[in-house]
Design an enzyme around this catalytic site. Structure first.
Site, PDB file in Angstrom:
ATOM      1  N   HIS A   1       0.829  -1.184  -0.062  1.00 34.71           N
ATOM      2  CA  HIS A   1      -0.072  -0.053   0.038  1.00 34.71           C
ATOM      3  C   HIS A   1       0.797   1.333   0.022  1.00 34.71           C
ATOM      4  O   HIS A   1       1.660   1.385   0.970  1.00 34.71           O
ATOM      5  CB  HIS A   1      -0.738   0.152   1.356  1.00 34.71           C
ATOM      6  CG  HIS A   1      -2.051  -0.947   1.208  1.00 34.71           C
ATOM      7  ND1 HIS A   1      -2.007  -2.222   1.296  1.00 34.71           N
ATOM      8  CD2 HIS A   1      -3.450  -0.356   1.353  1.00 34.71           C
ATOM      9  CE1 HIS A   1      -3.186  -2.574   1.085  1.00 34.71           C
ATOM     10  NE2 HIS A   1      -4.064  -1.690   1.411  1.00 34.71           N
TER      11      HIS A   1
ATOM     12  N   GLU B   1      -1.958   6.387  -0.830  1.00 34.60           N
ATOM     13  CA  GLU B   1      -3.284   6.608  -0.599  1.00 34.60           C
ATOM     14  C   GLU B   1      -3.396   7.682   0.570  1.00 34.60           C
ATOM     15  O   GLU B   1      -3.969   8.831   0.362  1.00 34.60           O
ATOM     16  CB  GLU B   1      -3.615   5.418   0.075  1.00 34.60           C
ATOM     17  CG  GLU B   1      -5.235   5.445   0.657  1.00 34.60           C
ATOM     18  CD  GLU B   1      -5.637   4.191   1.545  1.00 34.60           C
ATOM     19  OE1 GLU B   1      -4.509   3.647   2.180  1.00 34.60           O
ATOM     20  OE2 GLU B   1      -6.782   3.971   1.601  1.00 34.60           O
TER      21      GLU B   1
ATOM     22  N   ASP C   1     -11.360  -2.958  -1.722  1.00 33.97           N
ATOM     23  CA  ASP C   1     -10.596  -2.725  -0.546  1.00 33.97           C
ATOM     24  C   ASP C   1     -11.318  -3.198   0.731  1.00 33.97           C
ATOM     25  O   ASP C   1     -10.923  -4.320   1.188  1.00 33.97           O
ATOM     26  CB  ASP C   1     -10.548  -1.038  -0.608  1.00 33.97           C
ATOM     27  CG  ASP C   1      -9.106  -0.832   0.157  1.00 33.97           C
ATOM     28  OD1 ASP C   1      -8.394  -1.551   0.605  1.00 33.97           O
ATOM     29  OD2 ASP C   1      -9.350   0.573   0.529  1.00 33.97           O
TER      30      ASP C   1
HETATM   31  N1  ADE Z   1      -6.308  -1.816   5.987  1.00 36.19           N
HETATM   32  C1  ADE Z   1      -7.673  -2.177   5.262  1.00 36.19           C
HETATM   33  N2  ADE Z   1      -7.836  -1.109   4.373  1.00 36.19           N
HETATM   34  C2  ADE Z   1      -6.883  -0.333   4.326  1.00 36.19           C
HETATM   35  C3  ADE Z   1      -6.577   0.794   3.660  1.00 36.19           C
HETATM   36  N3  ADE Z   1      -7.476   1.486   2.720  1.00 36.19           N
HETATM   37  N4  ADE Z   1      -5.618   1.401   3.566  1.00 36.19           N
HETATM   38  C4  ADE Z   1      -4.446   0.961   4.361  1.00 36.19           C
HETATM   39  N5  ADE Z   1      -4.639  -0.142   5.361  1.00 36.19           N
HETATM   40  C5  ADE Z   1      -5.978  -0.676   4.987  1.00 36.19           C
HETATM   41 ZN    ZN Z   2      -6.271  -1.958   1.089  1.00 35.01          ZN
END
Ligand code: ADE
Ligand code: ZN
Length: 324
Positions: free
Chosen positions: A186, A189, A267
């Site tokens: 990730h 974001e 997600d």
């Molecule tokens: N864990 C669950 N959803 C998430 C997200 N959108 N960003 C980071 N960690 C997560």
């Molecule tokens: Zn995620």
């Protein structure tokens, strides 16, 4: 129905409020603080993570997780999804006292049962939690490497991107990569383009979870396209978590037009009032993709899937786009 595939869903985040309520009743837990009028209640990312952990704590046995995986995957199959990769978190199993092996075996049983009933293929990506820090993520990597399972094919990192630096996790990702696990992380974001760049430089993932804030740096967008890094974009999540104000300001179209490989994912679907079918509908209604373009997104996802080549060939042949 457009054939679909999903690369980015957190299994504990896929629990519907109705299933959470059933589990809570079975274990005598009061959920009135986190479920209001049949929907999860949180206001920002930190609170979202808290609700997520509270829901995860309602799954305590191998059977609970078999039920969850089966429930999620059969629902996906009904939406036209051929392939699903979901994130698992052995840390969440341990938080409720469930042995990580039993957790994985339960999820695998749910995957196998869903496949037998609907044909949907499933794989798991083990994750560490970034906010747990480098040692915890290294422990998660070591566990999965020491206890390999044929359906666990990747390693990644979720959690609070605002904490720690990708350089802190080089050892954890090295352990996973050396064991042959495919890598996603990730980034981009909650934090901006530099976070994506740092993840690429230090952790060398094939795919980035979200990655959408790469749009803040045109040189980085060019790099993503040149290096064929696949973005696991999750539009409804981004709007719900206020990463972007609305769909017109979401960079899905700009990234795609710049030649970046983009996929569609849910997600943590019920938290964002979404589903995989809804993400495809968003791409149609807000991003202007027609059936052929949506099928191409599915092709991109299957090409980037962390599965064996025989499975990939079989899935691509099911797309019906005449390109298999
Ligand atoms: N864990 C669950 N959803 C998430 C997200 N959108 N960003 C980071 N960690 C997560
Ligand atoms: Zn995620």
């Amino acid at each position: 129905m457009v054939p679909k595939a999903e690369l980015h869903c957190h299994i504990e985040g896929a629990v519907s409020p109705a299933l959470a309520a059933r589990q809570a009743a079975a274990y005598g837990i009061d959920l009135s603080a986190i479920i209001v009028d049949g929907a999860y209640r949180w206001t920002d990312f930190t609170e979202f993570l808290h609700v997520y952990d509270t829901v995860a704590a309602l799954f305590r046995t191998r059977e609970d997780y078999a039920l969850l995986a089966h429930d999620y995957l059969t629902g996906l199959a009904a939406e036209g999804c051929l392939y699903s990769e979901f994130f698992i978190s052995t840390d969440h199993a341990e938080m409720t006292g469930l042995a990580p092996q039993a957790y994985i075996e339960g999820l695998a049983e749910g995957i196998e049962r869903a496949k037998a009933e609907t044909g949907i293929e499933g794989r798991m990506i083990a994750t560490g939690l970034r906010h747990g820090g480098p040692e915890a993520v290294e422990r998660a990597a070591r566990f999965i490497v020491d206890h390999p399972h044929p359906l666990v094919t990747g390693f990644g990192m979720a959690g609070d991107e605002r904490m720690h630096h990708p350089a802190d996790f080089v050892r954890a990702f090295g352990i996973a990569r050396e064991a042959g696990l495919r890598i996603t992380v990730h980034a981009g974001e909650l934090c901006g383009a530099q976070s994506v760049r740092d993840a690429l430089d230090h952790l060398a993932p094939e795919r980035i979870g979200h990655g959408v804030r790469a749009i803040e740096d045109p040189a980085l967008v060019e790099r993503l396209a040149d290096e064929a890094i696949v973005l696991e974009t999750c539009p409804a999540s981004n709007i719900a978590l206020k990463v972007f104000a609305d769909y017109p300001s979401h960079p899905f179209v700009a990234l795609r037009e710049a030649g970046v490989k983009v996929t569609l994912n849910s997600d943590d679907p019920p938290h964002f009032h979404s589903s995989l079918a809804n993400e495809y509908a968003i791409a149609r209604d807000h991003f202007g993709l027609d059936d052929a373009a949506l099928t191409k997104v599915t092709r991109t996802a299957i090409e980037a899937a962390f599965c064996d080549e025989e499975t990939r060939t079989r899935l691509l042949a099911r797309l019906g786009d005449g390109k298999a």
